[in-house]
Design a protein around this motif. Structure first.
Motif, PDB file in Angstrom:
ATOM      1  N   PHE A  76      40.258  51.986  40.564  1.00  0.00           N
ATOM      2  CA  PHE A  76      39.223  49.886  39.846  1.00  0.00           C
ATOM      3  C   PHE A  76      40.073  49.222  41.372  1.00  0.00           C
ATOM      4  O   PHE A  76      41.346  50.274  41.340  1.00  0.00           O
ATOM      5  N   CYS A  77      39.489  48.127  41.879  1.00  0.00           N
ATOM      6  CA  CYS A  77      40.722  47.567  42.377  1.00  0.00           C
ATOM      7  C   CYS A  77      40.543  46.165  41.856  1.00  0.00           C
ATOM      8  O   CYS A  77      39.841  45.467  40.755  1.00  0.00           O
ATOM      9  N   ALA A  78      41.528  45.600  42.033  1.00  0.00           N
ATOM     10  CA  ALA A  78      42.012  44.436  40.903  1.00  0.00           C
ATOM     11  C   ALA A  78      42.393  43.073  41.971  1.00  0.00           C
ATOM     12  O   ALA A  78      43.194  43.571  43.121  1.00  0.00           O
ATOM     13  N   ALA A  79      42.369  41.947  41.458  1.00  0.00           N
ATOM     14  CA  ALA A  79      43.199  41.029  42.407  1.00  0.00           C
ATOM     15  C   ALA A  79      43.617  40.018  41.761  1.00  0.00           C
ATOM     16  O   ALA A  79      43.710  40.145  40.296  1.00  0.00           O
ATOM     17  N   SER A  80      44.469  39.015  41.730  1.00  0.00           N
ATOM     18  CA  SER A  80      44.844  37.479  41.105  1.00  0.00           C
ATOM     19  C   SER A  80      45.179  36.784  42.493  1.00  0.00           C
ATOM     20  O   SER A  80      45.289  36.923  43.417  1.00  0.00           O
ATOM     21  N   ALA A  81      45.044  36.053  41.821  1.00  0.00           N
ATOM     22  CA  ALA A  81      45.023  34.460  42.707  1.00  0.00           C
ATOM     23  C   ALA A  81      46.144  33.705  41.870  1.00  0.00           C
ATOM     24  O   ALA A  81      46.762  34.028  41.014  1.00  0.00           O
ATOM     25  N   PRO A  82      46.844  33.227  42.638  1.00  0.00           N
ATOM     26  CA  PRO A  82      47.758  31.958  42.619  1.00  0.00           C
ATOM     27  C   PRO A  82      48.124  31.427  40.965  1.00  0.00           C
ATOM     28  O   PRO A  82      46.591  31.217  41.127  1.00  0.00           O
ATOM     29  N   ASN A  83      49.266  31.564  40.406  1.00  0.00           N
ATOM     30  CA  ASN A  83      49.392  30.563  38.601  1.00  0.00           C
ATOM     31  C   ASN A  83      48.057  30.710  38.050  1.00  0.00           C
ATOM     32  O   ASN A  83      47.928  29.963  37.355  1.00  0.00           O
ATOM     33  N   THR A  84      47.754  32.282  38.164  1.00  0.00           N
ATOM     34  CA  THR A  84      46.999  32.119  36.774  1.00  0.00           C
ATOM     35  C   THR A  84      47.859  33.600  36.124  1.00  0.00           C
ATOM     36  O   THR A  84      48.248  35.009  37.045  1.00  0.00           O
TER      37      THR A  84
ATOM     38  N   THR B  11      34.224  46.661  38.922  1.00  0.00           N
ATOM     39  CA  THR B  11      33.680  47.822  37.749  1.00  0.00           C
ATOM     40  C   THR B  11      33.968  49.741  38.278  1.00  0.00           C
ATOM     41  O   THR B  11      33.870  49.891  37.508  1.00  0.00           O
ATOM     42  N   GLY B  12      34.709  49.619  39.225  1.00  0.00           N
ATOM     43  CA  GLY B  12      34.778  50.948  39.546  1.00  0.00           C
ATOM     44  C   GLY B  12      34.646  52.331  40.238  1.00  0.00           C
ATOM     45  O   GLY B  12      33.145  51.240  40.356  1.00  0.00           O
ATOM     46  N   THR B  13      34.762  52.992  40.677  1.00  0.00           N
ATOM     47  CA  THR B  13      34.206  53.911  41.526  1.00  0.00           C
ATOM     48  C   THR B  13      34.611  55.244  41.197  1.00  0.00           C
ATOM     49  O   THR B  13      35.862  55.507  41.308  1.00  0.00           O
ATOM     50  N   ARG B  14      33.730  56.243  41.085  1.00  0.00           N
ATOM     51  CA  ARG B  14      33.993  57.541  40.326  1.00  0.00           C
ATOM     52  C   ARG B  14      34.250  57.987  42.082  1.00  0.00           C
ATOM     53  O   ARG B  14      33.242  58.381  42.721  1.00  0.00           O
ATOM     54  N   LEU B  15      35.422  58.859  42.181  1.00  0.00           N
ATOM     55  CA  LEU B  15      35.195  59.790  43.040  1.00  0.00           C
ATOM     56  C   LEU B  15      35.620  61.394  42.967  1.00  0.00           C
ATOM     57  O   LEU B  15      36.369  61.567  42.386  1.00  0.00           O
ATOM     58  N   GLN B  16      34.384  62.114  43.268  1.00  0.00           N
ATOM     59  CA  GLN B  16      34.735  63.596  43.189  1.00  0.00           C
ATOM     60  C   GLN B  16      35.702  64.069  44.457  1.00  0.00           C
ATOM     61  O   GLN B  16      34.903  63.990  45.545  1.00  0.00           O
TER      62      GLN B  16
END
Lengths: 112, 116
Positions: free
Chosen positions: A89-97, A104-109
């Motif tokens: 999963f990748c995730a991101a955040s913004a300032p002041n939150t 949604t994710g990537t399944r790696l095999q």
């Protein structure tokens, strides 16, 4: 409206080769990005992160690249190992939150 | 025991039941989170607590009621749920809240909930 997108639900790579997982985002305010790995029946575990002031961060076999102009980040795993088989999963955040926005994710095999 | 633990791991409940999910972190963190993960959807933040105070409620229906008695424990009280609430509920903690640099979160294994 999904602000963080992982358009490839799955990826299959041979052991020893490079795995490249991609993530796109739409919110230009995001300034910190993370990758998490999840095995079945376990919670996600933190893998690597990058701040928007950088364009690359490396940790062993894992490298994250950030292209701010394209609003794109990628995770490179070199060399790939069977134990890397998981959902990423990748995730991101913004300032002041206090929110992390996940893809949604990537399944790696990784196969021998 | 280390890390973030969640109980129960699996839960089946009827729409008229009341149940609670428990999360405990042994990391000395100040911030705790509840997330929901439905099939084919991204992890969705529900609540954030920082030093026992709720700082974020992501428009969660009132049939989900969080409780944070101290920085180490977090509960999610469930009542009159709907079948569409069936999902994996994940608890996480971080040293500080995200806005204070606590982006790196440590997750528990989750509670898989089925509402009949």
């Amino acid at each position: 409206d999904q602000q963080v997108k992982q358009n490839s639900p799955s990826l299959s790579v041979q052991e020893g080769r490079i795995s490249i997982l991609n993530c796109d985002y739409t919110n230009s305010m995001f300034d910190y990005f993370l990758w998490y790995k999840k095995y079945p029946a376990e919670g996600p575990t933190f893998l690597i992160s990058i701040s928007s002031i950088k364009d690359k961060n490396e940790d062993g076999r894992f490298t994250v690249f950030l292209n701010k102009s394209a609003k794109h980040l990628s995770l490179h795993i070199v060399p790939s190992q069977p134990g890397d088989s998981a959902v990423y999963f990748c995730a991101a955040s913004a300032p002041n939150t206090d929110k992390l926005i996940f893809g949604t994710g990537t399944r790696l095999q990784v196969f021998p | 025991e280390t890390g973030v633990t969640q109980t129960p791991r699996h839960l089946v409940m009827g729409m008229t039941n009341k149940k609670s999910l428990k999360c405990e972190q042994h990391l000395g963190h100040n911030a705790m989170y509840w997330y929901k993960q439905s099939a084919k959807k991204p992890l969705e933040l529900m609540f954030v607590y920082n030093f026992k105070e709720q700082t974020e409620n992501n428009s969660v229906p009132s049939r989900f009621s969080p409780e944070c008695p101290n920085s180490s424990h977090l509960f999610l009280h469930l009542h009159t749920l709907q079948p569409e609430d069936s999902a994996l509920y994940l608890c996480a903690s971080s040293q500080d809240r995200v806005s204070a640099g606590g982006e790196t979160q440590y997750f528990g294994p989750g509670t898989r909930l089925l509402v009949l």
